[in-house]
Write a protein that holds these residues in place. Structure first.
Motif, PDB file in Angstrom:
ATOM      1  N   VAL A 156      38.976  40.571  22.492  1.00 49.88           N
ATOM      2  CA  VAL A 156      39.465  39.242  22.125  1.00 49.88           C
ATOM      3  C   VAL A 156      38.350  38.194  22.161  1.00 49.88           C
ATOM      4  CG1 VAL A 156      41.008  37.379  22.840  1.00 49.88           C
ATOM      5  CG2 VAL A 156      41.829  39.738  22.806  1.00 49.88           C
ATOM      6  N   LEU A 157      37.427  38.311  23.115  1.00 49.29           N
ATOM      7  CA  LEU A 157      36.392  37.290  23.285  1.00 49.29           C
ATOM      8  C   LEU A 157      35.080  37.645  22.579  1.00 49.29           C
ATOM      9  CD1 LEU A 157      36.924  36.424  27.063  1.00 49.29           C
ATOM     10  CD2 LEU A 157      37.801  35.219  25.056  1.00 49.29           C
ATOM     11  N   GLY A 158      34.937  38.881  22.146  1.00 50.59           N
ATOM     12  CA  GLY A 158      33.651  39.318  21.606  1.00 50.59           C
ATOM     13  C   GLY A 158      33.317  38.789  20.233  1.00 50.59           C
ATOM     14  N   THR A 159      34.306  38.647  19.350  1.00 50.28           N
ATOM     15  CA  THR A 159      34.031  38.257  17.966  1.00 50.28           C
ATOM     16  C   THR A 159      33.281  36.939  17.881  1.00 50.28           C
ATOM     17  OG1 THR A 159      35.935  39.457  17.098  1.00 50.28           O
ATOM     18  CG2 THR A 159      35.100  37.649  15.761  1.00 50.28           C
ATOM     19  N   ALA A 160      33.675  35.955  18.675  1.00 47.17           N
ATOM     20  CA  ALA A 160      33.048  34.636  18.621  1.00 47.17           C
ATOM     21  C   ALA A 160      31.608  34.658  19.110  1.00 47.17           C
ATOM     22  CB  ALA A 160      33.853  33.638  19.455  1.00 47.17           C
ATOM     23  N   GLY A 161      31.150  35.792  19.647  1.00 50.38           N
ATOM     24  CA  GLY A 161      29.763  35.900  20.083  1.00 50.38           C
ATOM     25  C   GLY A 161      28.948  36.907  19.303  1.00 50.38           C
ATOM     26  N   LEU A 162      29.524  37.489  18.236  1.00 52.91           N
ATOM     27  CA  LEU A 162      28.795  38.488  17.457  1.00 52.91           C
ATOM     28  C   LEU A 162      27.789  37.795  16.534  1.00 52.91           C
ATOM     29  CD1 LEU A 162      31.642  40.964  16.438  1.00 52.91           C
ATOM     30  CD2 LEU A 162      29.840  41.341  18.134  1.00 52.91           C
ATOM     31  N   GLY A 198      43.621  43.483  19.176  1.00 52.56           N
ATOM     32  CA  GLY A 198      42.509  42.778  19.817  1.00 52.56           C
ATOM     33  C   GLY A 198      41.506  42.248  18.815  1.00 52.56           C
ATOM     34  N   PHE A 199      41.126  43.087  17.837  1.00 54.54           N
ATOM     35  CA  PHE A 199      40.154  42.662  16.826  1.00 54.54           C
ATOM     36  C   PHE A 199      40.685  41.486  16.010  1.00 54.54           C
ATOM     37  CE2 PHE A 199      38.272  47.182  16.709  1.00 54.54           C
ATOM     38  CZ  PHE A 199      37.238  46.821  17.560  1.00 54.54           C
ATOM     39  N   LEU A 200      41.991  41.452  15.737  1.00 54.82           N
ATOM     40  CA  LEU A 200      42.562  40.380  14.920  1.00 54.82           C
ATOM     41  C   LEU A 200      42.709  39.084  15.704  1.00 54.82           C
ATOM     42  CD1 LEU A 200      43.787  39.390  12.285  1.00 54.82           C
ATOM     43  CD2 LEU A 200      45.996  40.284  13.044  1.00 54.82           C
ATOM     44  N   VAL A 201      43.269  39.174  16.914  1.00 55.62           N
ATOM     45  CA  VAL A 201      43.464  37.973  17.736  1.00 55.62           C
ATOM     46  C   VAL A 201      42.125  37.295  18.026  1.00 55.62           C
ATOM     47  CG1 VAL A 201      44.198  37.168  20.024  1.00 55.62           C
ATOM     48  CG2 VAL A 201      45.608  38.795  18.764  1.00 55.62           C
ATOM     49  N   ALA A 202      41.063  38.088  18.104  1.00 53.00           N
ATOM     50  CA  ALA A 202      39.740  37.528  18.381  1.00 53.00           C
ATOM     51  C   ALA A 202      39.334  36.478  17.357  1.00 53.00           C
ATOM     52  CB  ALA A 202      38.705  38.654  18.404  1.00 53.00           C
ATOM     53  N   TRP A 203      39.850  36.594  16.134  1.00 53.13           N
ATOM     54  CA  TRP A 203      39.468  35.633  15.104  1.00 53.13           C
ATOM     55  C   TRP A 203      40.016  34.246  15.362  1.00 53.13           C
ATOM     56  CZ3 TRP A 203      35.758  35.274  11.808  1.00 53.13           C
ATOM     57  CH2 TRP A 203      35.088  36.436  11.436  1.00 53.13           C
ATOM     58  N   LEU A 204      41.109  34.153  16.122  1.00 53.61           N
ATOM     59  CA  LEU A 204      41.626  32.824  16.476  1.00 53.61           C
ATOM     60  C   LEU A 204      40.634  32.076  17.355  1.00 53.61           C
ATOM     61  CD1 LEU A 204      45.367  33.685  17.162  1.00 53.61           C
ATOM     62  CD2 LEU A 204      44.347  32.723  15.097  1.00 53.61           C
ATOM     63  N   VAL A 205      39.964  32.812  18.258  1.00 51.83           N
ATOM     64  CA  VAL A 205      38.937  32.186  19.090  1.00 51.83           C
ATOM     65  C   VAL A 205      37.788  31.693  18.214  1.00 51.83           C
ATOM     66  CG1 VAL A 205      37.326  32.551  21.004  1.00 51.83           C
ATOM     67  CG2 VAL A 205      39.558  33.692  21.014  1.00 51.83           C
ATOM     68  N   ALA A 206      37.370  32.548  17.258  1.00 48.95           N
ATOM     69  CA  ALA A 206      36.274  32.153  16.366  1.00 48.95           C
ATOM     70  C   ALA A 206      36.656  30.942  15.518  1.00 48.95           C
ATOM     71  CB  ALA A 206      35.892  33.337  15.474  1.00 48.95           C
TER      72      ALA A 206
END
Length: 536
Positions: free
Chosen positions: A255-261, A83-91
């Protein structure tokens, strides 16, 4: 439980802290402007910033929490890594370049660009402080458990003192070094963390003739009757339909959190161009992905060589898996080195969070809301430093309350708040032409209030039964029960709520600034005028 030598551990700790303090002090000599303090003078290359992002992102949750979760729960623990890694694709695909082109110092610069400044900046600052607080909980709790394990401190009073010391050092980093000092600490820490985890991974594989299947098999054998479930999904979340829904909620948050940190978004402003921002994220994804592959071996290796029962019985609980594994492999010296790296990890991440929170208050609330843009850069930086002291104090108190919780899970709460309050308004601001001030304010406060309310009244805070390994409640508050929301992570409810409130607020307002939207669209796509002040 006494492992290693407290004297050796303290000596290695002291060496790492001294090294990082020297870096911070040297970097502070060039802090003359707000751009220097907030964004490191935009002087970092894409490669340097990518390594720093990895250092900022690979927190105590990644090293201590995930390794422990894999050791105890197996497959389900590795889902955190995925989850933490895939989130970077959104970012990478949605926000990195556009944010760098549109903003200047903070997330609120982007959100308020084509809207009324004061309400949007106030809302964005509130959200930034809330997300930073939840993320700080995890780091401070990790510090307490880690040092308690190394120094043999089992009473909560001693662990609370450790958390206070970590908070004091972290505040010093920010007060003196600003973003430049923090970034260099994160670069050094990322290199050491990835090298240390890689070395331990090779050591474990060498013990099993470089056969990953043998490592997995040994972990299964060590777990006894429960071992067969370590290689199957839903070992932790498959007990009932409710826990499966909780897993979906957790996955959405990760997955969605990284782009909002906010502390991750702020790193995009430390590079000189959008191209460098893209390169930063590419480097970050490569390094973070490599590290998460290491966690798979570290987690199952800890399960095989240390055992889940011994991990759960240690002062730090699940978070003790990596240090215990280091002691099992290389004795006192490796334990001291790996633990010092973990400690540096916590310090670097906490410093990044603190500077983000203090910058948001001083730049968005003080300079642009209270002073309406009429403030000197020197005064703004002084307010940021004062805010860092307050943030440090709040982090210490929160860390004491959260001590003993799984830090990977605590970070997931921060991701849920970020995905609920920040991601909807960021995406709407960048891509929805009709979006306006009311929509932005409603999206932030709606997502934030929903997420925080559900967390406060969830089993995470109260109501869970005692943990047999520790004798304490698995909730933050012991001996009370006021929860009514059944899920541990609120993402499945609060993230759609943030998007809904943003849509509803925008639809209920007729405000639309077409020239500003056109200017923002050109700037976000081309980078034209990105260095200009965005206040107006």
């Amino acid at each position: 439980m006494d492992i290693g030598s407290p004297v050796v551990n303290i000596a290695i700790f002291g060496g790492f802290v001294a090294l990082t303090l020297i870096i911070v002090i040297r970097a502070s000599r060039n802090n003359r402007t707000t751009a220097d303090f907030y964004a490191g003078g935009r002087a970092f290359t894409g490669q340097q910033n990518g390594i720093a992002i990895a250092g900022d992102y690979l927190s105590a949750a990644s090293f201590l929490g995930i390794a422990g979760a894999i050791a105890v729960y197996g497959y389900d623990g590795f889902l955190y890594s995925i989850g933490f890694l895939v989130a970077w694709l959104v970012a990478l695909l949605l926000v990195a370049e556009l944010l760098r082109n549109t903003g200047r110092f903070t997330m609120a610069d982007v959100l308020s660009f084509r809207m009324r400044q004061r309400p949007v900046r106030m809302a964005a600052a509130t959200s930034t402080l809330a997300v930073s607080f939840f993320y700080l909980l995890a780091q401070m709790a990790g510090a307490g458990g880690l040092v308690a394990l190394l120094l043999g401190i089992t009473d909560r009073g001693g662990q609370s003192l450790v958390i206070a010391v970590v908070g004091a050092i972290m505040v010093f980093y920010v007060l003196v070094g600003g973003m430049k000092g923090t970034t260099w600490v994160q670069i050094v820490k990322a290199v050491l963390l990835i090298a240390g985890a890689g070395g331990m991974t090779l050591w474990i594989l060498a013990k099993y003739d470089f056969n990953l299947s043998a490592v997995l098999g040994a972990a299964v054998d060590a777990a006894g009757a429960e071992g067969a479930h370590l290689l199957e999904p839903m070992n932790q979340y498959g007990a009932s339909a409710l826990t499966k829904v909780d897993f979906i909620s957790l996955a959405l948050a990760l997955v969605l959190g990284t782009a909002g940190l906010p502390h991750v978004l702020m790193r995009f402003y430390t590079v000189p161009s959008a191209k460098a921002a893209r390169k930063s994220v590419t480097w970050a994804i490569a390094l973070i992905g490599l590290f998460y592959l290491f966690t798979l071996v570290l987690g199952y290796g800890a399960g095989a060589l240390v055992g889940a029962d011994e991990i759960l019985a240690a002062p730090g609980g699940v978070n003790s898996a990596a240090p215990l594994l280091a002691y099992e492999l290389g004795g006192t010296l490796l334990l001291g080195f790996i633990s010092a790296v973990a400690f540096a990890t916590i310090l670097a991440v906490v410093a990044g969070l603190t500077i983000t929170a203090s910058a948001s208050f001083s730049h968005d609330v003080y300079a642009n809301v209270i002073k309406k843009g009429d403030v000197s850069p020197q005064k703004e930086v002084r307010v940021a430093r004062s805010t860092a002291l307050v943030v440090g104090a709040v982090a210490i108190v929160g860390g004491v309350l959260a001590n003993g919780q799984n830090i990977a899970f605590l970070v997931a709460l921060a991701f849920a708040v970020a995905a609920s309050a920040n991601l909807p308004v960021i995406l709407y601001s960048l891509f929805w032409k009709r979006f306006n001030t009311r929509g932005a304010v409603w999206a932030i406060y709606g997502g934030l209030i929903t997420a925080v309310t559900l967390i406060v009244f969830s089993p995470v805070v109260s109501g869970k039964p005692d943990n047999p390994a520790t004798g304490r409640s698995a909730s933050m508050l012991d001996g009370v029960d006021f929860h009514w929301f059944p899920l541990d992570n609120p993402g499945i409810i609060s993230i759609p709520a943030g998007f809904f409130f943003g849509w509803l607020g925008a639809r209920l307002s007729k405000e639309f600034n077409a020239p500003k939207y056109a200017e923002m669209e050109v700037r976000s796509l081309t980078g034209a005028g990105a260095e200009k002040a965005v206040t107006h």
